[in-house]
Design a protein around this motif. Structure first.
Motif, short mmCIF file in Angstrom:
data_model
loop_
_atom_site.label_atom_id
_atom_site.label_comp_id
_atom_site.label_asym_id
_atom_site.label_seq_id
_atom_site.Cartn_x
_atom_site.Cartn_y
_atom_site.Cartn_z
N ILE A 100 -2.78 -12.62 24.25
CA ILE A 100 -3.24 -13.94 23.46
C ILE A 100 -4.67 -13.89 23.29
O ILE A 100 -5.47 -13.61 24.31
CB ILE A 100 -2.86 -15.03 24.46
N MET A 101 -5.05 -13.85 21.88
CA MET A 101 -6.35 -13.88 21.55
C MET A 101 -7.19 -15.36 21.31
O MET A 101 -8.19 -15.30 21.35
CB MET A 101 -6.59 -12.82 20.27
N ARG A 102 -6.18 -16.25 20.91
CA ARG A 102 -6.50 -17.36 20.59
C ARG A 102 -5.47 -18.51 21.40
O ARG A 102 -4.65 -18.50 20.86
CB ARG A 102 -6.47 -17.80 19.08
N ARG A 103 -6.35 -18.91 22.46
CA ARG A 103 -5.19 -19.94 23.16
C ARG A 103 -5.32 -21.26 22.87
O ARG A 103 -4.49 -22.03 23.27
CB ARG A 103 -6.01 -19.80 24.73
N HIS A 104 -6.05 -21.77 21.71
CA HIS A 104 -5.96 -22.88 21.25
C HIS A 104 -5.77 -22.87 19.83
O HIS A 104 -6.44 -22.02 19.16
CB HIS A 104 -7.28 -23.73 21.56
#
Lengths: 326, 326
Positions: free
Chosen positions: A170-174
């Motif tokens: 996961i590179m973008r958690r939001h």
């Protein structure tokens, strides 16, 4: 190499085509053929047609006695049991003992099977940029993002045979993009060929500046279009490669913290962009890397010719093929 | 086990104390001792004092002939060359060929050296929760966050000997906390004992609700205080464990995508919190895991007694110690 068995066979099973070839120890494809993967709803019919083709090229190479082993690269291929397991893009459902089925039809030549990215890694180690390396990571930037991880000279299979899903860290958690896997923010959702096309659509929608990409129906834009535009100096297209490379560099810094590889080797359609993708990866990796690892890991492109790589990669597995265990 | 050499020696070098012991094949520490690590500015003086202690316990165990090998766990220990390299918390600067120095003082018994988290992983595999496992990841939740990764039965050292820095994968890419490594957003900055204390200070500052933690000088709050408060049912303290566990679960999902381990094993001070930390990790891992890996990886606590674990872990390396190569 066994002098009495100087060849291996590689089989690359794609969603559309199954390509195979007899390969020598230097990585030359001597004889090859292909069949349509999707033609047979029953896997036994598929294997029967495949075996016909295999036996033909094997005869050309001097017969079954000349073949050390057969390697298969296939989606969701499990090295441990020689099965394809629940492959979404293949017509056969459930768990298919493909290595065994093939071996039975080619006079018992041992067959090993793994997924396509792992096969690419073994191919690179046997014939390509990773020759002599014991620790490297192969990243395939194609429709999806795949990976094959080699540690201490061995491919990492994990306890279940499915290790190496680096496209799904996961590179973008939001507010991360939805990924094909059903989660959000995966590396693959941004840095695959599809991801690059998605980035293009986002940029074109958010921004107002000119771009030759605006001449294309947004839904039809491909990573190839972005590449072509970037080669013409299109600013938005160039920035898309910048941001794609930047994310890959961030991800690679984490991968290096895990296994500290000698090299990360890039393979697949997106690598045709050359420096356009490599330069931002390098810059981002330098910026993001843990100090102890700075400058230690090489970033390389695959040295395998793309048209041959899938068969070569699969074939490399043939050198160490043993009787399949099911 | 070599019946003629039934014992190994483990040496754990910490910033304050160096602890050592003679260990048998079942993981029992038979004879032990310790010296102050920081007492000697010259590493030769340190090794001389250490050797005196080592030779004494070795004599107690029946002499040098009974010792198969010596394992050392030390900060920044490089397995490949037996050196401590640029360890910030030790008094000796630069590259110290410690394995060789020790071996010379104990009659040439082979000495192997690695960092403390790797030693913990080998200890767990030899004597603890990972017995019989070939693929697992050890995560140490102490002052920092360390890791030892085992793949195919072997510890992952990487091409340079420093693999396994999982405390330094980036979990928050925007507005991430400053980490001791100089970067931002590392796992360690949130989920180490220090990280938990920082979270407590943040929560107390941002929020208005009551908490027994408000009775403590914020700068002096430790993870132990947070644990004590949580055990009393303090709402803020419980939420701190929730969010710490949640981030660990996110990180573990990525680690599993890399090496698909049979288990992730937790060790170190924070694990004393038991279910308080394990339950949120489990919930978060379930929520974040890639479908193909769901439910496959066990989450376990270390089975080594904490007071013995460092020496046991280091000693485990002794079973496979070879002549140091420098």
């Amino acid at each position: 190499m066994d002098n009495n068995k100087p060849y291996v066979v590689g089989i690359d099973i794609g969603g559309t085509n199954t390509v195979f070839g007899v390969v020598d120890a230097r990585g030359t494809i001597l004889y090859s053929g292909s069949i349509k993967t999707g033609k047979h709803a029953d896997v036994n019919d598929y294997v029967a047609e495949l075996a016909k083709g295999l036996n033909a090229v094997i005869e050309q190479a001097g017969g079954h006695d000349k073949i050390k082993g057969i390697g298969v690269g296939a989606p969701n291929g499990n090295y441990f049991n020689g099965c394809i397991e629940f492959a979404a893009n293949l017509p056969w459902k459930g768990k298919i003992p493909l290595a065994q089925l093939i071996s039975e039809q080619v006079g018992g030549i041992p067959v090993s099977l793994t997924n396509d990215a792992n096969a690419a890694a073994i191919g690179e180690m046997t014939y390509g940029a990773a020759r002599g390396m014991k620790d490297f990571i192969m990243i395939t930037l194609g429709t999806g993002v795949g990976s094959g991880i080699v540690i201490g000279g061995n491919l990492v299979y994990g306890h279940d045979g499915f290790a190496g899903e680096l496209g799904h860290v996961i590179m973008r958690r939001h507010n991360g993009r939805v990924c094909g896997c059903g989660r959000h923010g995966c590396l693959e959702a941004y840095t695959s060929a599809n991801g690059v096309a998605r980035t293009a659509r986002e940029y074109l929608e958010i921004r107002k500046d000119e771009s030759v990409l605006r001449e294309i129906d947004p839904d039809a834009i491909t990573s190839k279009d972005v590449y072509d535009a970037a080669m013409k100096g299109d600013k938005i297209a160039l920035e898309i490669f910048e941001s794609t490379g930047a994310m890959l560099g961030e991800a690679f810094a984490d991968f290096i913290a895990f296994s500290s590889p000698e090299a990360i080797i890039l393979f697949g359609g997106l690598t045709k962009a050359g420096d356009l993708i490599m330069n931002p990866i390098k810059a981002s990796l330098e910026k993001n890397i843990l100090n102890a690892f700075a400058g230690k890991t090489k970033l390389l492109f695959s040295q395998l010719k793309e048209s041959d790589a899938a068969v070569l990669g699969a074939s490399a597995l043939g050198w160490e093929a043993k009787e399949p265990t099911v």
